[in-house]
Design an enzyme around this catalytic site. Structure first.
Site, PDB file in Angstrom:
ATOM      1  N   SER A 139       0.821  -1.304   0.259  1.00  0.00           N
ATOM      2  CA  SER A 139      -0.237  -0.264  -0.054  1.00  0.00           C
ATOM      3  C   SER A 139       0.689   0.967   0.056  1.00  0.00           C
ATOM      4  O   SER A 139       1.615   1.327  -0.970  1.00  0.00           O
ATOM      5  CB  SER A 139      -1.377  -0.588   1.176  1.00  0.00           C
ATOM      6  OG  SER A 139      -2.038   0.904   0.623  1.00  0.00           O
ATOM      7  N   LYS A 193     -21.325  18.416   8.319  1.00  0.00           N
ATOM      8  CA  LYS A 193     -20.516  19.087   9.854  1.00  0.00           C
ATOM      9  C   LYS A 193     -19.788  17.847  11.041  1.00  0.00           C
ATOM     10  O   LYS A 193     -19.487  17.552  11.177  1.00  0.00           O
ATOM     11  CB  LYS A 193     -20.400  20.271  10.759  1.00  0.00           C
ATOM     12  CG  LYS A 193     -19.604  20.554  11.629  1.00  0.00           C
ATOM     13  CD  LYS A 193     -18.957  21.398  10.807  1.00  0.00           C
ATOM     14  CE  LYS A 193     -17.595  21.616  11.791  1.00  0.00           C
ATOM     15  NZ  LYS A 193     -16.234  22.069  10.393  1.00  0.00           N
TER      16      LYS A 193
END
Length: 273
Positions: A139, A193
Site C-alpha cells: 500500500s 459537519k
C-alpha cells in the site's frame, strides 16, 4: 504503549493506504485491547537516533512499520516528514553516492504519502535511488518504493508488493456509549459537519460521500504507480489491491528482481563500482 494509541488515534476515521491485517490491529488499539509493540512485528519502540545509515557511500533510509504524517520515527512506525528529511539530506550530502529505501511496511496514512512519493520521483537522476525490501512494501509503502529509479525495486522470495488501494475505517462508538449511559449531542452549523464522528452511526449519505473520496484517492494511487513504474493504469487497477509475493510482483511489473536484501545491496554496490 502510548505511541501505539497516538498512531491509532491519528489513523482512525480517515483514508488509509494500509493492508487489512494492520488495520485490524489499529482497530484493536482503539478498543483498548491493543497488543504490545512487538506484536506489530517491528520490535521495540525506542526512537531512532539518526535518519539514515551510510555504508560505502550508500545512504540507507528506513521505511518501517505503519506510516503516518509526522516527523517521528520508531522501529514500528515511521513519519513521512521523517523520511523526507532524511531523503533530502542524503540527496544533498556529498558523501552519499546512492540512496536506498530499506522497506518493511504494511502502509499507512494517505495524507502526506503522495507528496513524499513525488519528492522521491522528482529526485530521479540526481543519485541512484533503490528500494530494497527487507520483507514487504504494501500500500502506501509500495507507493514510496515505486518512486525510485526504474529497475531498482528488489523483493525477497517471501516478501510482498501491492495492495494498491485505499481503506477507510469508520469506528462507531455509539452503541458502547449508550451502554454506559452516555449520550453525545452535536450542535453544528452545516448538515454534514458531524459526518464521520465515531459517536454517531454513519448515514447512507455520508457513506456515499466518503466512498467518493476513497475512490478519488484510489485513482490517484493507481495513476501514481502507473507513472512511476511505466505501466498501463488499467493493469495497475486490475490488481484490485491484492498483494503479491516475490516473483508474482516481478511478473506484474511491480518489482524488478527477487533478491535477498543483502544480495540486492551488494549488487547495487557492484553497479556503483
Amino acid at each position: 504503549m502510548s505511541q501505539i494509541f497516538e498512531v491509532a488515534r491519528r489513523l482512525s476515521n480517515r483514508p488509509l493506504a494500509l493492508v487489512q491485517g494492520e488495520a485490524d490491529l489499529l482497530a484493536a488499539a482503539l478498543r483498548g485491547d491493543a497488543p504490545a509493540p512487538e506484536a506489530f512485528g517491528y520490535g521495540r519502540s525506542a526512537e531512532r537516533d539518526r535518519q539514515y545509515g551510510l555504508i560505502d557511500g550508500v545512504a540507507i533510509i528506513p521505511v518501517k512499520g505503519v506510516l503516518f504524517q509526522g516527523g517521528w520515527g520508531w522501529s514500528w512506525a515511521t513519519g513521512y516528514d521523517w523520511i523526507r528529511q532524511g531523503f533530502l539530506t542524503a540527496v544533498a550530502d556529498p558523501e552519499v553516492r546512492a540512496i536506498v529505501l530499506d522497506v518493511d511496511s504494511p502502509g499507512g496514512e494517505v495524507a502526506g504519502c503522495f507528496d513524499l512519493v513525488d519528492t522521491i520521483y522528482a529526485a530521479r537522476g540526481t543519485k541512484p535511488l533503490a528500494a530494497i525490501l527487507s520483507e514487504s512494501a504494501y500500500s502506501a509503502a509500495y507507493a514510496l518504493a515505486s518512486a525510485v529509479d526504474p529497475g531498482r525495486v528488489y523483493v525477497p522470495r517471501t516478501g510482498g508488493t501491492g495492495s494498491i488501494g485505499v481503506i477507510w475505517m469508520h469506528v462507531d462508538w455509539s452503541a458502547a456509549l449508550a451502554e454506559h449511559g452516555i449520550k453525545v449531542t452535536f450542535i453544528t452549523y452545516g448538515d454534514c459537519k458531524a459526518d464521520g464522528h465515531p459517536e454517531i452511526p454513519l448515514s447512507k449519505e455520508a457513506r456515499k460521500r466518503f466512498q467518493a473520496d476513497v475512490d478519488m484517492m484510489g485513482d490517484l494511487f493507481v495513476e501514481t504507480v502507473a507513472r512511476n513504474r511505466n505501466l498501463p493504469a488499467a493493469k495497475v487497477r486490475g490488481t484490485q489491491a491484492a498483494t503479491f509475493l516475490g516473483q508474482q510482483g516481478v511478473d506484474l511489473g511491480l518489482a524488478d528482481a527477487v533478491m535477498a536484501p543483502d544480495a540486492a545491496f551488494l549488487a547495487l554496490l557492484d553497479e556503483l563500482g
